[in-house]
Design a protein around this motif. Structure first.
Motif, PDB file in Angstrom:
ATOM      1  N   LEU A 117       0.864  -1.173   0.000  1.00 23.84           N
ATOM      2  CA  LEU A 117       0.000   0.000   0.000  1.00 23.84           C
ATOM      3  C   LEU A 117       0.902   1.225   0.000  1.00 23.84           C
ATOM      4  O   LEU A 117       1.894   1.268   0.733  1.00 23.84           O
ATOM      5  N   ALA A 119       1.158   5.679  -0.148  1.00 21.83           N
ATOM      6  CA  ALA A 119       0.487   6.971   0.034  1.00 21.83           C
ATOM      7  C   ALA A 119       1.526   8.072  -0.037  1.00 21.83           C
ATOM      8  O   ALA A 119       2.718   7.846   0.189  1.00 21.83           O
ATOM      9  N   LEU A 138      -2.591   4.767   5.702  1.00 18.07           N
ATOM     10  CA  LEU A 138      -2.047   3.436   5.380  1.00 18.07           C
ATOM     11  C   LEU A 138      -2.447   2.409   6.426  1.00 18.07           C
ATOM     12  O   LEU A 138      -2.870   1.289   6.086  1.00 18.07           O
TER      13      LEU A 138
END
Length: 525
Positions: A290, A292, A422
């Motif tokens: 993930l 960001a 996150l």
């Protein structure tokens, strides 16, 4: 009809063209002034773009009085970033000081006889690190770190893109980077056969002359995803650009993540590269990531703060609390009697954390009005002064002002948002994280305890924060000597999900509320 301003130089008067919408700082930068100078992108805070009107100075602005002082303002000095260029101005331009070169190491002035050489480059918005290496064994022949010469266009990505999108702006910025690459390539000589440049999407897109509109305006998107070799011209080898993971998660992070994964870290872990942007990857498994990002601005690089400076000789990079008060820790630990030349980003964070712990700063970032809980804290609190209506804490011949605190709160809020987004997307508790890896020059100097005290990361993580070094440069070097590493990097985009900072990315008001709620020196989940 073209309009111009005039600059008085020792060799005579120079006419400088002015484009519509230019500030004085932008017009002067386009004309070759302020190259490599860490300007604050129109905040009116760094003071390095000062110019003196030789006739008819305009009325001073409050920011000019605060930064320059009454005597300089009365002498005609103003801040070029705050002044629209209308044409006809007659100016003197102050020397902004030498472009900093720091953390510079040369292992050899010329390469030893042998095989092919490669040039690895980590091109950040503020700094530019490079390494010449033997492509067979990876041995470093020479390496160093300096500034991105584009800094005069502004210290953050937004101002850099805005300049690049002006007529001729992108070509000008690209040329500045190519000048640096040519100079570094010359160190390697004719044996240079490979080049890899890692950087955030804006920096590598400018370098490779790729479309920029998707990075500059919503809805943000990538017109070009990297992960390919690009001809740059000027006799340079074709440059491999690692893949871009998202509009603001770039080749620097894909290079860094590839390098980190070869160390076999335990999952889950967080990789954070904090600079003008926060770029983060939460690695949940070898094939699940993930990512960001959040705009931080240039404050962590020491740009745009009252006495901010890039790390270098005479610059305070940290502070210690002693019985006598707050004492600076200088770059590389050398003695620097007297006042500091400036304070680097990690130094500001350490100072803010110490003042917060001693009760001199409140959680909301105000200098405390009530008595501090300890005698030392109260002595420090009584040092707080005020000038031109602004409170400040004096230290090492510099000032830590209320507006500096506000800039740090903005940085903290943005970083906090990315971390929280996150962890929320993964459904992960802080206790489950094996480690947080801090990449880059900032990560090498910042105090983990300060990041926790100020709320950049959740409580309890300081002991698991690891200094990872310049992973972006490490990855760029890896791609030059291990072609299979490129395959691993190019598999990352398919395994990576970009996480918005708020659950509903279309709700601008939700993003604003989320940001404001985190404008405190405490972590907000």
């Amino acid at each position: 009809m073209e309009i111009h301003l005039s600059v008085a130089l020792p060799q005579g008067v120079r006419r400088v063209p002015v484009a519509p919408g230019d500030t004085l700082a932008r017009a002067l930068f386009r004309a070759g002034f302020f190259i490599g100078a860490p300007l604050c992108a129109g905040l009116g805070r760094c003071g390095r773009c000062r110019v003196r009107y030789l006739a008819d100075p305009p009325q001073p602005l409050p920011a000019e009085l605060r930064r320059l002082g009454r005597e300089a303002v009365d002498a005609g000095w103003r801040l070029a970033c705050l002044r629209p260029a209308t044409g006809g101005e007659r100016l003197e331009v102050a020397d902004p000081g030498p472009s900093p070169a720091y953390d510079r190491v040369d292992f050899a002035t010329t390469a030893a006889p042998g095989g092919e050489l490669g040039l690895a480059v980590d091109c950040g918005t503020t700094g530019l690190a490079w390494r010449i290496l033997d492509r067979e064994d990876g041995r470093a022949v020479a390496e160093g770190r300096g500034v991105n010469p584009q800094l005069g266009a502004g210290g953050d990505v937004v101002s850099r893109l805005a300049f690049a999108l002006t007529p001729g702006g992108g070509e000008y910025l690209r040329g500045l980077l190519l000048d640096v690459l040519e100079a570094r390539a010359a160190k390697a000589g004719p044996r240079l056969t490979g080049l890899c440049v890692a950087g955030n999407p804006a920096m590598v897109s400018i370098l490779c002359d790729k479309p920029l509109a998707g990075l500059a305006r919503a809805p943000y998107g990538l017109a070009w995803a990297g992960g390919e070799t690009v001809a740059l011209g000027r006799g340079l080898p074709p440059a491999y650009i690692p893949p871009l993971l998202g509009p603001f998660v770039g080749a620097d992070l894909s290079a860094g993540l590839t390098a980190l994964l070869r160390r076999s870290p335990a999952y889950p872990f967080l990789l954070a590269d904090l600079g003008t942007n926060a770029e983060m990857v939460l690695a949940l498994a070898p094939d699940r990531f993930l990512a960001a990002s959040a705009p931080l601005g240039p404050a962590l690089e020491g740009v745009g703060l009252s006495h901010g400076a890039l790390a270098g000789p005479g610059v305070a990079v940290s502070f210690d609390l002693t019985p006598a008060g707050v004492a600076p820790v200088f770059f590389d630990g050398q003695d620097a009697p007297g006042a500091a030349r400036g304070i680097a980003g990690p130094g500001y964070l350490r100072l803010a954390a110490l003042l917060r712990e001693q009760g001199v700063l409140d959680a909301d970032g105000r200098f405390a009005q009530n008595a501090a809980p300890t005698p030392l804290g109260e002595r420090l609190r009584r040092l707080v002064g005020r000038e031109e209506g602004e409170a400040f804490f004096p230290v090492a011949g510099c000032r830590f002002s209320a507006s500096d605190v506000e800039e740090l709160l903005k940085v903290k809020a943005a970083c906090n948002m990315a971390v929280a987004a996150l962890l929320r997307a993964a459904g992960l508790a802080t206790a489950a994280l094996d480690a947080v890896y801090l990449a880059g020059a900032f990560g090498a100097r910042v105090s983990a305890e300060a990041l926790e005290t100020l709320g950049f990361f959740p409580p309890g993580l300081a002991s698991r924060i690891r200094v990872a070094g310049n992973l972006s440069l490490e990855g760029a070097a890896l791609f030059l000597r291990a072609p299979e590493a490129r395959d691993a990097a190019e598999a990352l985009p398919a395994a990576t999900t970009i996480v918005p900072l708020v659950p509903d990315a279309s709700a601008a008001s939700d993003a604003g509320d989320s940001f404001i709620s985190r404008m405190v020196f405490a972590y907000v989940p």
